[in-house]
Design a protein around this motif. Structure first.
Motif, PDB file in Angstrom:
ATOM      1  N   ASP A 165       0.854  -1.180   0.000  1.00 10.58           N
ATOM      2  CA  ASP A 165       0.000   0.000   0.000  1.00 10.58           C
ATOM      3  C   ASP A 165       0.893   1.234   0.000  1.00 10.58           C
ATOM      4  O   ASP A 165       1.554   1.539   0.991  1.00 10.58           O
ATOM      5  N   GLU A 166       0.912   1.966  -1.102  1.00  8.33           N
ATOM      6  CA  GLU A 166       1.840   3.096  -1.227  1.00  8.33           C
ATOM      7  C   GLU A 166       1.262   4.393  -0.701  1.00  8.33           C
ATOM      8  O   GLU A 166       1.838   5.446  -0.885  1.00  8.33           O
ATOM      9  N   SER A 167       0.075   4.318  -0.087  1.00  7.09           N
ATOM     10  CA  SER A 167      -0.481   5.583   0.385  1.00  7.09           C
ATOM     11  C   SER A 167      -0.858   5.513   1.852  1.00  7.09           C
ATOM     12  O   SER A 167      -0.009   5.675   2.715  1.00  7.09           O
TER      13      SER A 167
ATOM     14  N   GLU B 117       1.242   3.378   4.191  1.00 10.04           N
ATOM     15  CA  GLU B 117       2.680   3.620   4.189  1.00 10.04           C
ATOM     16  C   GLU B 117       3.551   2.425   3.840  1.00 10.04           C
ATOM     17  O   GLU B 117       4.383   2.009   4.640  1.00 10.04           O
ATOM     18  N   ASP B 118       3.365   1.890   2.682  1.00 11.96           N
ATOM     19  CA  ASP B 118       4.227   0.835   2.147  1.00 11.96           C
ATOM     20  C   ASP B 118       4.111  -0.519   2.842  1.00 11.96           C
ATOM     21  O   ASP B 118       4.913  -1.405   2.599  1.00 11.96           O
TER      22      ASP B 118
ATOM     23  N   GLY C 133       0.210   9.191  -8.037  1.00 11.14           N
ATOM     24  CA  GLY C 133       0.734   9.780  -6.801  1.00 11.14           C
ATOM     25  C   GLY C 133      -0.017   9.277  -5.581  1.00 11.14           C
ATOM     26  O   GLY C 133      -1.112   8.732  -5.695  1.00 11.14           O
ATOM     27  N   ARG C 134       0.572   9.513  -4.403  1.00 11.61           N
ATOM     28  CA  ARG C 134      -0.039   9.042  -3.153  1.00 11.61           C
ATOM     29  C   ARG C 134      -1.404   9.636  -2.893  1.00 11.61           C
ATOM     30  O   ARG C 134      -2.237   9.030  -2.228  1.00 11.61           O
ATOM     31  N   GLU C 135      -1.624  10.872  -3.394  1.00 10.64           N
ATOM     32  CA  GLU C 135      -2.927  11.492  -3.113  1.00 10.64           C
ATOM     33  C   GLU C 135      -4.001  11.002  -4.081  1.00 10.64           C
ATOM     34  O   GLU C 135      -5.140  11.415  -4.005  1.00 10.64           O
TER      35      GLU C 135
ATOM     36  N   TRP D  47      -5.012   7.969  -4.083  1.00 12.41           N
ATOM     37  CA  TRP D  47      -5.565   6.796  -3.409  1.00 12.41           C
ATOM     38  C   TRP D  47      -6.608   7.315  -2.414  1.00 12.41           C
ATOM     39  O   TRP D  47      -6.363   7.288  -1.197  1.00 12.41           O
TER      40      TRP D  47
ATOM     41  N   GLN E 146       6.226  14.989  -9.618  1.00  8.84           N
ATOM     42  CA  GLN E 146       5.090  14.871  -8.702  1.00  8.84           C
ATOM     43  C   GLN E 146       4.862  16.105  -7.814  1.00  8.84           C
ATOM     44  O   GLN E 146       3.723  16.509  -7.658  1.00  8.84           O
TER      45      GLN E 146
ATOM     46  N   ARG F 233       1.370  17.913  -7.948  1.00  3.47           N
ATOM     47  CA  ARG F 233       0.536  18.091  -6.759  1.00  3.47           C
ATOM     48  C   ARG F 233       0.193  19.568  -6.556  1.00  3.47           C
ATOM     49  O   ARG F 233      -0.911  19.919  -6.168  1.00  3.47           O
TER      50      ARG F 233
END
Ligand code: HEC
Length: 279
Positions: free
Chosen positions: A63-65, A68-69, A158-160, A162, A189, A193
């Motif tokens: 899970d990259e968002s 937290e990995d 990007g993380r945002e 998700w 990124q 963002r």
């Protein structure tokens, strides 16, 4: 004759409904549900309907968002399967809303992609009997509905992108398709963002290079870019609280506090504005 009448009366009595009982109070809170919209079409799914979706499967991904990995296992439905029956035109975006009222969007083409050579989007559904962990230092986690990605690096997700605690998805025209000139390279990124933050927070009221429909405030690049004529500290103050820089009766801009626009995001937003200056 009398016997038959008696029998009939007995039968009628037996068949008449029992006296009304007061209805019991609802024993459990209503289930969480997800709403999908495109044009006039609206579809709503409850959590149990989603958990019974024919395309649901178990995915194990880093899970990259939100988490937290960490390696996570999710029950998840491909977004393309979930959106089936709803029109998603090219160049639109999938706007989403979350439980705390936050709203943003992801390009529909990225979300609807089914080519495994690119990133694949899924809706993860939290099973009520196997709740997901809470986020570090928070009282909540990503559930009940969370959009996740398989191989996010393939399409520079990007993380945002998700969104967690999603309550609805809406197909709408995308700013990126309407104003391609304003979109920076997704590979950068922080800049991307900053652009997203600008679109979300400032674009409703300000145009940029003449693009956009927000005409309440001045254009933020033409003829000059505010990063050129405001000292950096003053520009930050103005965005946080316009009244702290200058004040008059007709002022219409409202400020953005740290909750709406965290410091790191504010810096990325100003970075994006600055990047437009040379044009
Ligand atoms: C509700 C509409 C609204 C929003 C949202 C908004 N602004 Fe404004 N902004 C204005 C208006 C109107 C003015 C003109 C001054 C006034 O009336 O407050 C202005 C003025 C400004 C100025 C000063 C320009 C100048 O030359 O005087 C800057 C810089 C600015 N806004 C940046 C931003 C940024 C960056 C954002 C997003 C974080 C933003 N604004 C969001 C309405 C808005």
């Amino acid at each position: 004759m009398l016997a038959r009448l008696l029998l009939l009366t007995l039968l009628v009595l037996a068949c008449s409904p029992a006296p009304q009982q007061p209805s019991p109070p609802p024993s459990r809170p209503s289930e969480p549900s997800l709403t999908l919209r495109s044009g006039d079409k609206v579809k709503t799914f409850t959590r149990s309907q989603l958990l019974a979706h024919p395309a649901i499967k178990t995915l194990s991904i880093p899970d990259e968002s939100g988490y937290e990995d960490q390696q996570m296992s999710y029950r998840a439905i491909p977004m393309a399967a979930l959106m089936e029956g709803l029109e998603v035109s090219a160049g639109s975006e999938l706007g989403y809303q979350t439980l705390d009222g936050f709203s943003s969007g992801v390009q529909a083409a990225l979300v609807m992609n089914q080519d495994p050579g690119r990133s694949l989007a899924y809706l993860a559904v939290e099973p009520p009997d196997q709740p997901w962990p809470r986020f570090e230092g928070r009282t909540y986690g990503a559930g009940p509905f969370y959009m996740i990605w398989v191989n996010p690096q393939l399409s520079e997700i990007g993380r945002e992108e998700w969104p967690f605690q999603v309550t609805s998805f809406t197909v709408r025209p995308s700013t990126e398709a309407l104003y391609p000139d304003l979109v920076p390279d997704r590979k950068n990124q922080p800049l991307y963002r900053g652009y997203k933050s600008f679109v979300q927070n400032c674009f409703p009221c300000h145009t940029l290079d003449g693009h956009g429909s927000g005409k309440l405030g001045p254009d933020l690049n033409v003829p000059m870019n505010p990063t050129e004529y405001f000292q950096p500290e003053v520009l930050r103050k103005l965005i946080r609280d316009p009244h702290s820089v200058r004040t008059w009766a007709g002022m219409k801009m409202t400020g953005f506090d740290e909750k709406e626009l965290p410091d790191a995001e504010l810096e990325e937003l100003i970075g994006y504005l600055r990047s437009r200056k040379k044009r």
